[in-house]
Design an enzyme around this catalytic site. Structure first.
Site, PDB file in Angstrom:
ATOM      1  N   ASP A 345      12.364  44.905  19.985  1.00 56.80           N
ATOM      2  CA  ASP A 345      11.919  43.925  20.982  1.00 56.80           C
ATOM      3  C   ASP A 345      10.412  44.108  21.141  1.00 56.80           C
ATOM      4  O   ASP A 345       9.946  45.228  21.336  1.00 56.80           O
ATOM      5  CB  ASP A 345      12.631  44.155  22.319  1.00 56.80           C
ATOM      6  CG  ASP A 345      12.486  42.968  23.272  1.00 56.80           C
ATOM      7  OD1 ASP A 345      11.354  42.445  23.392  1.00 56.80           O
ATOM      8  OD2 ASP A 345      13.482  42.580  23.891  1.00 56.80           O
ATOM      9  N   CYS A 473       2.629  10.528  29.744  1.00 54.09           N
ATOM     10  CA  CYS A 473       2.063   9.605  30.719  1.00 54.09           C
ATOM     11  C   CYS A 473       2.792   9.697  32.062  1.00 54.09           C
ATOM     12  O   CYS A 473       2.198   9.511  33.125  1.00 54.09           O
ATOM     13  CB  CYS A 473       2.093   8.165  30.191  1.00 54.09           C
ATOM     14  SG  CYS A 473       3.753   7.475  30.017  1.00 54.09           S
TER      15      CYS A 473
END
Length: 897
Positions: A345, A473
């Site tokens: 990890d 948008c």
């Protein structure tokens, strides 16, 4: 609430009666694990109130129209399917025209459809619907009437099923657990593992209980199952304890909080398929005076040795990874001399991990997850042979996780939190033909998937659709929910405090190189970057804390007043689209500017967080008086704010498919040159070696003002658009992109996976023995099923699946490869390696490659660098049969060394 384990039935009934008689009743939970069998019983009293049945957010919809009818039909905008169901109660708000519906009265849904529904309401005399409106689900409390344990022993009612292929199993297990209590009461002990006499006696006890039953009497008892039950009844296996600990832990939370639907009332489970497929010798079940004796009494010492000598790869050391390491240490996995457990990890421990990643402590914050977890697991079992790495499993680390590493593995355990990493591990397990045990959690939900070579489909064979993203948008100019506002706030935070300071530093470090890069880009994005850098170093530059306050005040005006005024100037409230439809129709919400007020605490809190973070980015000391809101209000009120006049001709993006809001200009290059000249002038006014401090968003530090600013930005924008604001915690959850995770679900998921690991390490299990699981502890619901077999391809007398790989030994030529395939009735027309085309019949010049060695062509054309440890390379070949039909053949490995 109380939880009882390993308690006699007489005592359990006595305590349960006491709990029910108490005022208020004390929620009672009884649970047992006996080898590969487990049970839970819940009694939360005669009247228990469930405040939230499923824990999901109330469903909502944006209204497009409402009919004047009985029943009235409500249609919603079709950007998202509705989640309402018949019988749901909903309330209406913000409806224009038909304002009678805004009374807050819950109304029942009938005839629910994907984008519309009807309500039990006569609206023929209501006003005519004009526009707008939000419909929101109302979640009502539920009253549950639990029966006592005394009653349920005789009449258990409906059992909670976990596996529909075992729908007749719960009544049998109900009798078996009662029989075990009888056996223990009579003999003062558990049945002995592998003892035929005890097993027969146990079957007799079960048969007598069945005979006495009335409504639940079974026609036939599965004596083999009962013998296995008796033999392993004394053993508490770690995976079963983890699974039932997770289930019971969640039931306890339900009892104390009223959140989620409790289990009602008996739940029985078994994993008999986890037993080895071979017959167990009673001698092999005898105790060895080791910590694994309970496990040996169920599976035998032969499988225990396999587990101890296993070579396991765990990818991820977060919540799932910690749970897996704990389980493996207790099970004895990789604890033998030949065993090895590799965990990797690349992440470090954060404060928020501590709620569920239980191998970590607060003093471990900032340390590598894999190293700390490995140390903690070794403290549980000092015999664990574990190697902790900090490498991300990805193409760039294949020199670490090389062929020899993969070929030595017995199984791979995914403990990941993203799909891309899962897909990569799936690809590697497919290539090296290794079992992959996959799992994931989301709040109270979890799933497990077994990917077994040649038996099941691979993880990537079926995928969820990608998460829907709001159009740019919408986020930038037309938000209609708080998620849009928080997405915008996070983006503005990163732009102002991380990206722009990084750009400033790049420019200040090497102006000439930076200028060359901008000239080379020469586009609207480069122009916008330069404009931001110039503003930051010129009119928005801060030299003292008062400058930061002024900057924050002007930003407030820009964000929440001026931009809204410009937007509504460009698109007035009565604006229409090119088709004549109202521009501001659902889901768009017409915005209104927010007037700054020094007496509004939320306004001052925005100024406070913005000015402090601005000061940090400029390296300006923060004075002691900075956090005094009274002083701040006095200074803010003196900031001169220029009047804003909207401009004509301003382009505001309305195309939902647009991916970039930067508007291109015919003279971008000229503007860039002008900006670079101005930047050079700004740089001369700055001290030598000037650098800003980029601020990377950190959600877990409550003192750093990051979430204060993001919540402030989002909530002010929500006020602009009439959207419900949220508190800082909810803002943190959404903007921090926090995936809900709880320890109970994690424990259950890993327990289920470890039950499958027994099967993988024992070997020779058919696909029917494996189980994929989807569970939701909130409902609660368990759904277990056999994995789906891999899709089989056919050609002539050959069969293959995605698991197969064809191998050719020898340093062959391109022509020899084509001949090898031709002998199988396949005509190869294209050979590729990686992203490069090595041979294709369409290109005449490729004929020159036919006599060349495949490895030489691959090294020259595809730039393949075959490391010394690898003896082969892979090619993908496109083939067709004699009839011209494409045949999807396996990957071909050419062993040239």
């Amino acid at each position: 609430a109380v939880v009882f384990t390993n308690l006699s039935l007489d005592k359990a009934v006595e305590f349960n009666d006491y709990c029910r008689s108490h005022q208020p009743p004390i929620p009672f939970i009884k649970t047992e694990v006996c080898g590969l069998f487990g049970s839970v019983f819940c009694d939360f009293g005669p009247e228990f109130t469930v405040l939230d049945v499923d824990g999901e957010d109330p469903h909502t919809g944006i209204i497009a129209s409402i009919s004047n009818d009985n029943p009235a039909m409500v249609s919603c905008v079709d950007d998202e399917r509705l989640e309402f169901q018949d019988g749901d109660l909903v309330v209406f708000s913000e409806v224009s025209g038909m304002t009678e519906l805004n009374d807050g009265k819950p109304r029942k849904i009938v005839d629910a459809r994907p984008f519309s529904f009807c309500i039990e309401e006569d609206t023929r005399n209501f006003g005519i619907y004009a526009k707008g409106g939000i419909v929101t689900q109302v979640k009502e409390p539920m009253i549950l009437e639990f029966k006592s344990l005394r009653e349920c022993i005789k009449e258990p009612g409906n059992f909670l099923l976990s596996d529909f292929s075992k729908y007749q199993r719960p009544p049998l297990l109900h009798f078996a657990f009662l029989a075990l209590d009888n056996f223990r009461q009579k003999f003062g002990r558990f049945p002995v593992a592998g003892c035929d006499q005890d097993a027969r006696k146990f079957v007799e006890f079960t048969a007598s209980i069945n005979e006495a039953a009335i409504d639940y009497k079974m026609d036939e008892l599965d004596e083999k199952l009962l013998q296995h039950f008796a033999s392993g009844s004394r053993a508490v296996l770690n995976p079963m304890a983890a699974m039932f600990g997770g289930i019971v832990g969640q039931e306890l939370v339900k009892a104390c909080s009223g959140k989620f639907h409790p289990q009602y009332q008996f739940f029985y489970f078994d994993s008999l398929e986890s037993l080895p497929t071979y017959a167990l010798d009673p001698k092999d079940l005898k105790p060895l005076n080791s910590r694994y004796d309970a496990q040996i009494s169920v599976f035998g010492s032969k499988l225990q040795k396999k587990m101890r000598d296993s070579n396991i790869f765990v990818v991820g050391s977060g919540a799932l990874g910690c749970e897996f390491l704990k389980n493996f240490a207790l099970m004895g996995v990789s604890c033998g001399r030949k065993g090895k457990l590799t965990i990797t990890d690349d992440d470090v421990i954060e404060k928020s991990n501590l709620s569920r990643q239980f191998l970590f402590r607060d003093w471990n914050i900032g340390q590598a997850k894999s190293t700390v977890a490995a140390t903690a697991a070794s403290a549980i079992n000092s015999c664990l042979h574990i190697d902790a790495l900090q490498n991300r499993a990805c193409p760039e680390t294949e020199h670490v996780f090389n062929d020899a590493f993969w070929e030595g593995l017995d199984a791979v355990i995914n403990a990941l939190d993203n799909v891309n990493a899962r897909m990569y591990m799936d690809m590697r397990c497919l290539y090296f033909q290794k079992p992959l045990l996959e799992s994931g959690t989301l709040g109270p939900k979890c799933n497990t998937q077994m990917v077994i070579p040649h038996l099941t489909e691979n993880y990537g064979a079926s995928r969820d659709p990608p998460e829907k993203q709001a159009p740019m948008c919408t986020v930038h100019s037309f938000p209609h929910n708080i998620d849009h506002c928080l997405t915008w706030a996070r983006s503005e935070f990163e732009g102002l405090l991380e990206k722009t300071p990084n750009e400033v530093n790049s420019f200040m470090s090497n102006p000439a190189e930076y200028a060359a890069a901008m000239r080379k880009a020469g586009d609207a994005q480069a122009r916008e970057l330069l404009e931001r850098v110039r503003e930051c170093l010129d009119k928005e530059r801060c030299d003292k804390f008062e400058d930061c306050i002024a900057w924050a005040r002007l930003k407030f005006e820009d964000y929440f007043s001026n931009r809204v005024k410009q937007l509504t100037f460009t698109f007035p409230e009565d604006a229409a689209t090119s088709t004549g439809a109202p521009f501001w129709s659902a889901p768009k919400r017409f915005p209104r500017p927010v007037q700054f007020s020094a007496v509004d605490s939320s306004h001052i809190q925005f100024i406070l967080s913005a000015s402090i973070l601005r000061a940090v980015s400029f390296g300006i000391p923060i004075p002691d008086w900075a956090k005094n809101t009274g002083n701040l209000a006095d200074i803010v009120s003196k900031v001169a704010v220029p009047e804003f006049e909207p401009k004509s001709g301003v382009k505001i993006e309305t195309d939902e498919k647009a991916t970039n809001l930067s508007s291109a200009s015919v003279d971008d290059a000229a503007v860039i040159e002008d900006l670079l000249t101005k930047l050079e002038a700004c740089a001369k006014k700055l001290p030598s070696g000037f650098q800003m401090k980029p601020i990377q968003f950190e959600k877990d530090d409550d003192t750093n003002f990051h979430m204060d600013l993001i919540a402030g930005l989002a909530n002010m924008r929500a006020r602009n658009y009439g959207i419900q604001v949220v508190d800082k915690l909810k803002a943190k959850f959404i903007a921090g992109r926090i995936i809900p995770a709880i320890a109970t679900t994690t424990a259950m998921a890993t327990g289920l996976v470890c039950l499958e690991l027994y099967k993988v390490l024992a070997g020779d299990h058919p696909v029917e023995d494996y189980r994929n699981t989807f569970a939701n502890l909130a409902l609660p619901m368990f759904s277990m099923a056999e994995p789906v077999p891999p899709k089989e391809m056919k050609h002539q007398d050959m069969r293959w699946t995605v698991w197969d790989r064809w191998s050719i030994k020898g340093n062959i030529t391109v022509a020899e490869l084509l001949k090898w395939l031709s002998d199988k009735g396949l005509t190869a027309y294209s050979v590729s390696c990686g992203t490069s085309l090595l041979y294709n019949t369409m290109f005449p010049r490729h004929k020159d490659r036919l006599k060349r060695k495949m490895v030489d062509v691959a090294q020259e054309v595809a730039k393949v660098d075959v490391p010394a440890y690898r003896k082969h390379f892979d090619v993908v070949v496109a083939c067709e049969d004699d009839d011209g039909n494409d045949i999807d053949i396996p990957l071909i490995s050419i062993y040239f060394r």
